[in-house]
Scaffold this motif. Structure first.
Motif, PDB file in Angstrom:
ATOM      1  N   THR A  68     -13.455   3.533   5.629  1.00 32.02           N
ATOM      2  CA  THR A  68     -13.232   4.108   4.250  1.00 32.02           C
ATOM      3  C   THR A  68     -11.903   3.782   3.632  1.00 32.02           C
ATOM      4  OG1 THR A  68     -14.445   6.057   4.899  1.00 32.02           O
ATOM      5  CG2 THR A  68     -13.058   6.237   2.870  1.00 32.02           C
ATOM      6  N   LEU A  69     -10.784   3.650   4.381  1.00 32.26           N
ATOM      7  CA  LEU A  69      -9.356   3.328   3.850  1.00 32.26           C
ATOM      8  C   LEU A  69      -9.230   1.964   3.888  1.00 32.26           C
ATOM      9  CD1 LEU A  69      -7.390   6.487   5.498  1.00 32.26           C
ATOM     10  CD2 LEU A  69      -8.431   6.214   3.081  1.00 32.26           C
ATOM     11  N   GLU A  70      -9.926   0.984   4.528  1.00 33.10           N
ATOM     12  CA  GLU A  70      -9.739  -0.384   4.688  1.00 33.10           C
ATOM     13  C   GLU A  70      -9.134  -1.073   3.601  1.00 33.10           C
ATOM     14  OE1 GLU A  70     -10.135  -4.483   4.754  1.00 33.10           O
ATOM     15  OE2 GLU A  70     -11.774  -3.136   3.498  1.00 33.10           O
ATOM     16  N   PRO A  71      -9.305  -1.009   2.282  1.00 27.79           N
ATOM     17  CA  PRO A  71      -8.736  -1.638   1.437  1.00 27.79           C
ATOM     18  C   PRO A  71      -7.459  -1.451   1.038  1.00 27.79           C
ATOM     19  CG  PRO A  71     -10.971  -0.760   0.443  1.00 27.79           C
ATOM     20  CD  PRO A  71     -10.637   0.093   1.899  1.00 27.79           C
ATOM     21  N   LEU A  72      -6.718  -0.349   1.780  1.00 20.70           N
ATOM     22  CA  LEU A  72      -5.577   0.095   1.273  1.00 20.70           C
ATOM     23  C   LEU A  72      -4.573  -0.567   2.705  1.00 20.70           C
ATOM     24  CD1 LEU A  72      -5.803   3.760   0.786  1.00 20.70           C
ATOM     25  CD2 LEU A  72      -5.827   1.988  -0.808  1.00 20.70           C
ATOM     26  N   SER A  73      -3.409  -0.695   2.438  1.00 20.96           N
ATOM     27  CA  SER A  73      -2.485  -1.112   3.506  1.00 20.96           C
ATOM     28  C   SER A  73      -2.026   0.310   4.420  1.00 20.96           C
ATOM     29  CB  SER A  73      -0.994  -1.582   2.916  1.00 20.96           C
ATOM     30  OG  SER A  73      -0.452  -0.631   2.419  1.00 20.96           O
ATOM     31  N   VAL A  74      -1.606   0.012   5.599  1.00 25.44           N
ATOM     32  CA  VAL A  74      -1.191   1.204   6.392  1.00 25.44           C
ATOM     33  C   VAL A  74      -0.323   2.018   5.600  1.00 25.44           C
ATOM     34  CG1 VAL A  74      -0.172   1.821   8.566  1.00 25.44           C
ATOM     35  CG2 VAL A  74      -1.647   0.181   8.537  1.00 25.44           C
TER      36      VAL A  74
ATOM     37  N   LEU B 196       0.124   7.425   2.420  1.00 22.07           N
ATOM     38  CA  LEU B 196       0.348   8.161   1.298  1.00 22.07           C
ATOM     39  C   LEU B 196      -0.654   8.817   0.611  1.00 22.07           C
ATOM     40  CD1 LEU B 196       2.679   8.739  -0.941  1.00 22.07           C
ATOM     41  CD2 LEU B 196       2.102   6.471  -2.064  1.00 22.07           C
ATOM     42  N   PHE B 197      -1.697   7.844   0.781  1.00 23.76           N
ATOM     43  CA  PHE B 197      -3.122   8.513   0.114  1.00 23.76           C
ATOM     44  C   PHE B 197      -3.534   9.731   0.859  1.00 23.76           C
ATOM     45  CE2 PHE B 197      -7.769   8.584  -0.157  1.00 23.76           C
ATOM     46  CZ  PHE B 197      -7.889   8.730  -1.396  1.00 23.76           C
TER      47      PHE B 197
END
Length: 154
Positions: free
Chosen positions: A134-140, A145-146
């Protein structure tokens, strides 16, 4: 956390209704993110026919042991009607058992059956994969932060 609705909307910073874009609206974005998370959840959990609310109940019962339905609902952020339906389906599937509380006969306690514990332990690893996908599009850093920000507004 309850906000009173004003009869007149606030318009601040010179904003105009012509500037409003639904695709930038928080509710719209959260709904789209939820759709993404739900689709990914289904791709991992569809074979065991477990819903996200059932998964939350199962994992929380595994964490806590025995809980009243009311307490389980509070811990999993489900209203009384929702947790009642969730627990009824889990009981019907033989994953959760119920018994009267010995100290308060009006209260019923829930806990995982052996089959419920085994299934829960088998599917918990998918929870990590669901979050990662689910969070794959975001950097670590963006993921951290998200999640912090979502926790803050939850």
């Amino acid at each position: 956390m309850t906000h009173m609705k004003s009869l007149k909307p606030r318009v601040e910073d010179g904003r105009s209704i012509d500037d409003y874009r639904v695709e930038e609206h928080i509710g719209h974005l959260l709904r789209r993110a939820h759709q993404r998370a739900s689709s990914i959840f289904q791709s991992y959990m569809g074979h065991v026919q477990i819903t996200p609310t059932q998964f939350a109940a199962l994992t929380k019962l595994r964490d806590e042991g025995e809980l009243s339905q009311n307490h389980l609902g509070r811990l999993t952020a489900m209203d009384p009607a929702t947790i009642q339906g969730v627990t009824r389906r889990l009981i019907d599937r033989g994953l959760v058992q119920i018994r009267p509380d010995e100290t308060d006969k009006r209260r019923m306690l829930l806990r995982l059956t052996d089959a419920g514990l085994q299934l829960t332990e088998d599917i918990i690893p998918f929870g990590f994969d669901i979050t990662d996908d689910t969070l794959e599009p975001l950097s670590v850093e963006e993921q951290e932060l998200f999640l912090r920000l979502l926790t803050k507004i939850s």
